[in-house]
Design a protein around this motif. Structure first.
Motif, PDB file in Angstrom:
ATOM      1  N   HIS A 187       7.707  -1.969   7.536  1.00  0.00           N
ATOM      2  CA  HIS A 187       7.804  -2.320   6.121  1.00  0.00           C
ATOM      3  C   HIS A 187       7.469  -3.793   5.930  1.00  0.00           C
ATOM      4  N   TRP A 188       7.337  -4.178   4.659  1.00  0.00           N
ATOM      5  CA  TRP A 188       7.084  -5.569   4.305  1.00  0.00           C
ATOM      6  C   TRP A 188       8.378  -6.184   3.773  1.00  0.00           C
ATOM      7  N   PRO A 239       2.206   1.328  -5.717  1.00  0.00           N
ATOM      8  CA  PRO A 239       1.713   1.384  -4.339  1.00  0.00           C
ATOM      9  C   PRO A 239       1.525  -0.006  -3.742  1.00  0.00           C
ATOM     10  N   VAL A 240       1.833  -0.138  -2.463  1.00  0.00           N
ATOM     11  CA  VAL A 240       1.542  -1.386  -1.757  1.00  0.00           C
ATOM     12  C   VAL A 240       0.024  -1.550  -1.703  1.00  0.00           C
ATOM     13  N   PRO A 241      -0.527  -2.672  -2.204  1.00  0.00           N
ATOM     14  CA  PRO A 241      -1.991  -2.809  -2.344  1.00  0.00           C
ATOM     15  C   PRO A 241      -2.675  -3.281  -1.063  1.00  0.00           C
ATOM     16  N   LEU A 242      -2.441  -2.582   0.033  1.00  0.00           N
ATOM     17  CA  LEU A 242      -3.043  -2.943   1.314  1.00  0.00           C
ATOM     18  C   LEU A 242      -3.560  -1.688   2.000  1.00  0.00           C
ATOM     19  N   GLY A 246      -0.548   3.539   2.998  1.00  0.00           N
ATOM     20  CA  GLY A 246      -0.384   4.761   2.226  1.00  0.00           C
ATOM     21  C   GLY A 246       1.010   5.337   2.345  1.00  0.00           C
ATOM     22  N   GLY A 247       1.544   5.805   1.224  1.00  0.00           N
ATOM     23  CA  GLY A 247       2.872   6.393   1.218  1.00  0.00           C
ATOM     24  C   GLY A 247       3.995   5.403   1.056  1.00  0.00           C
ATOM     25  N   LYS A 248       3.654   4.117   0.960  1.00  0.00           N
ATOM     26  CA  LYS A 248       4.690   3.104   0.750  1.00  0.00           C
ATOM     27  C   LYS A 248       4.488   2.452  -0.614  1.00  0.00           C
TER      28      LYS A 248
END
Length: 679
Positions: A187-188, A239-242, A246-248
């Protein structure tokens, strides 16, 4: 001159709101904003529904619906209840709007690029029965700090501690109740530890903040800030823009705080000044005020300031007046536990202003307070006996003895000078209280001012004086009418609907806060008809449900029922307060289709300026064919209870005239836009 940017905590769109919500974050903010506007301040008031996060998905799973269906329903429910209670946001947005997605992702990338966000592995609870990692609120257990058995994986409501799901004693999955096991994932994280020193110095410089807020924040800093995960394994959210993420999605406590900015941007986009939001968020003279409950202190007084400081160039909170809890029967009101008095249930039976007054006079500013229907009944009757009685008997007397005009004659004497001085003094005292967020004391002061008016009326004895000194009687009634005009202003932050009803009886002369105590009412001006502002509740009253069991309801719930000169009821007349509750908006018909099995009904999809079209069923098929309606402007009644007609839900009504020649749709002018108010 300073600009004010006022916010209230974004409510979760996972259910209706209760009186605890209203008392904690929304009514205090509305009172404060209304006061600022009376002072002529430049103020913007924004909010919106928080439409992501685990509470939304949990509600959706329990109800067997999609998260989108849940948030669409409850955004509208919450918006209607706020409007009915007079909570006057400049913009009430939604965090599911594309504009909010873009802004939240921009902030994530900005902080990531500056090193304030990092990616790393972490252990997270995994439910084998559900075959998924469990976001924190999907985990229940015992709090490791206070021992409460109802702690969630992110926070314990009993002691207020922010928790990690892995720390819970005897954790269990909130969906299937099985025991999850730790597994590794990635995670971030927001590097809150990098802001530790700056936050301590910044908080030490906050003046006028409540002790409960500063002490809570210092407790966090004393423990030492740590990096906190800002992403989650869930399919509903930003959505996490990286690539490879995907799915996070961005965790709700990170992205929802940015909803205040995106709501402000949306407001000025709608006003045709898309860059003006920067004047409030990037200007050095902005006072940013967050009204919240105490369970949101860490987010608004630690995390948001860190995020805004990390971005650079953004204003920081000027004050965070956090309220304690409003309890009922000794328990915190809670949407998830169902221990609450719902705003909508109250509004279906009773008018908004008595509850606004009861909550303001009992505001949980320094400690938790207890709500009871006995206390509400006493406060409602206090309004009737003090403010309502003073207004009604003064206006009624003026109609009966002075032809319904502000009477002429009589020069002010010592009694009048003393009354005017008390009004000016109380004006300044109330302003000091509200400016310092002591709204409970300000509300009590406004009622004390109304008592002064009653004392003057009683001492003047106009019912006796009219027989021997008509000119002196005229002076006392004119003085009381002037005082009523000042009371209208003093009470308007607390009782906006009542203030409007008073203005319909006594033509407004005072135009702002500073005009209280300054004579300005003109002689000879016609008065409106007297009205009963507040109906009294009898001792059998024990909540809205008791009204159907025989308890007396207020005779004129919203100050709308007028009185004739002889005191009889003028049935059928509608007061301004009642009319103001009708939400009329311009719409444009997008499509029209016949309702199966109904000769008269058409199903219309109407754009009324919301994110999605409004479905309305109208009995106009005899006079309008479906193909002639798309593109036509209409007026929609938007706050009717939903109705189901021939199996089709209708969420509004189209205005039309009905006469011998047929039915004709009421059409706004060509320049009217969807969402414009009709008044």
């Amino acid at each position: 001159m300073a600009r004010y940017l006022v916010t209230s905590a974004l409510p979760y769109a996972n259910g209706p709101l209760h009186l605890g919500h209203l008392a904690g974050a929304y009514l205090p903010a509305d009172i404060y904003v209304r006061f600022l506007r009376l002072r002529g301040e430049d103020v913007v008031f924004v909010c919106g529904t928080d439409e992501h996060g685990v509470p939304i998905t949990l509600t959706a799973e329990r109800q067997g619906r999609t998260p989108r269906e849940v948030v669409d329903e409850y955004h509208e429910v919450i918006r209607r209840d706020f409007e009915a209670f007079g909570i006057g946001f400049d913009n009430f947005s939604r965090t599911s709007r594309p504009e909010h997605f873009r802004f939240a992702q921009e902030v994530f990338l900005d902080l990531l690029g500056k090193g304030y966000i990092m990616e790393k592995p972490m252990r997270q609870l995994y439910c084998s029965s559900c075959s998924r990692f469990l976001p924190d609120r999907y985990v229940l257990g015992t709090c490791p700090r206070c021992g409460s058995g109802g702690a969630r994986g992110d926070q314990c409501e009993s002691c207020g501690s922010w928790l990690d799901a892995l720390d819970l004693v005897e954790p269990r999955c909130s969906i299937c109740s099985s025991r999850p096991v730790p597994r590794e994932t990635r995670h971030w994280f927001l590097r809150l530890d990098l802001f530790q020193g700056w936050l301590r110095e910044w908080l030490d410089g906050r003046e006028g903040w409540r002790d409960n807020v500063l002490n809570y924040c210092r407790g966090w800093l004393d423990e030492g800030l740590q990096e906190r995960a800002i992403t989650r394994d869930i399919d509903w959210g930003v959505p996490v823009p990286l690539e490879g993420a995907g799915g996070k999605v961005l965790y709700v406590w990170f992205e929802a705080l940015l909803g205040y900015v995106s709501s402000t941007r949306e407001l000025f986009e709608r006003r045709g000044r898309p860059d003006a939001w920067r004047e409030y968020w990037n200007g050095t003279d902005t006072r940013l005020v967050h009204f919240i409950g105490k369970d949101n202190i860490v987010f608004h007084a630690v995390i948001e300031p860190a995020i805004l400081h990390g971005l650079g160039g953004f204003v920081l909170p000027w004050n965070v007046p956090a309220n304690e809890f409003l309890n009922i029967s000794g328990q915190k009101q809670s949407t998830s536990r169902g221990t609450a008095v719902w705003m909508g249930d109250y509004l279906r039976a009773l008018p908004p202003d008595p509850m606004r007054y009861a909550l303001a006079i009992n505001a949980p500013e320094g400690r938790d307070t207890e709500f009871s229907w006995a206390e509400f009944r006493a406060r409602n009757n206090e309004l009737a006996d003090v403010l309502g009685n003073f207004v009604n008997r003064t206006v009624s007397f003026a109609h009966r003895e002075f032809g319904g005009e502000i009477p002429r004659g009589g020069a002010p004497g010592e009694a009048e000078a003393a009354l005017f001085a008390s009004a000016a003094s109380m004006r300044d005292e109330l302003a000091e209280h509200i400016s310092a967020f002591r709204l409970k004391a300000a509300c009590a002061g406004a009622m004390a001012l109304a008592r002064e008016g009653n004392r003057y009326f009683d001492a003047a004895e106009p019912w006796r004086r009219i027989k021997s000194d008509r000119e002196g009687c005229a002076l006392s009634i004119r003085t009381c009418l002037q005082f009523i005009d000042w009371l209208r202003v003093a009470f308007s932050p607390f009782l906006p609907f009542t203030a409007e009803a008073i203005g319909a009886m006594v033509p407004p002369a005072a135009s702002g806060w500073d005009s209280v105590g300054v004579p300005g009412l003109s002689e000879g001006i016609a008065l409106g008809r007297p009205a009963i502002l507040f109906g009294k509740l009898d001792e059998a009253f024990d909540g809205p449900g008791s009204l159907s069991a025989g308890a007396s309801a207020p005779a004129a719930p919203r100050g709308g029922e007028k009185e004739r000169k002889d005191g009889a009821s003028a049935e059928g007349l509608l007061g301004m307060a009642d009319f103001g509750r009708v939400d009329l908006r311009v719409g444009i018909v997008l499509s029209a289709t016949p309702v199966e099995g109904a000769d008269k009904l058409l199903k219309l999809m109407v754009d009324i300026g919301e994110d999605s079209p409004r479905q309305v069923v109208a009995g106009i098929r005899k006079w309008y064919s479906p193909e002639t309606l798309p593109g036509r402007r209409v007026v929609v009644v938007c706050n009717l209870e939903p109705a189901v007609l021939r199996g089709v839900e209708s969420r509004g009504m189209i205005l039309a005239s009905v006469g011998e020649e047929g039915v004709f749709i009421v059409e706004p002018g060509a320049g009217a836009r969807p969402g414009d108010r009709v008044r």
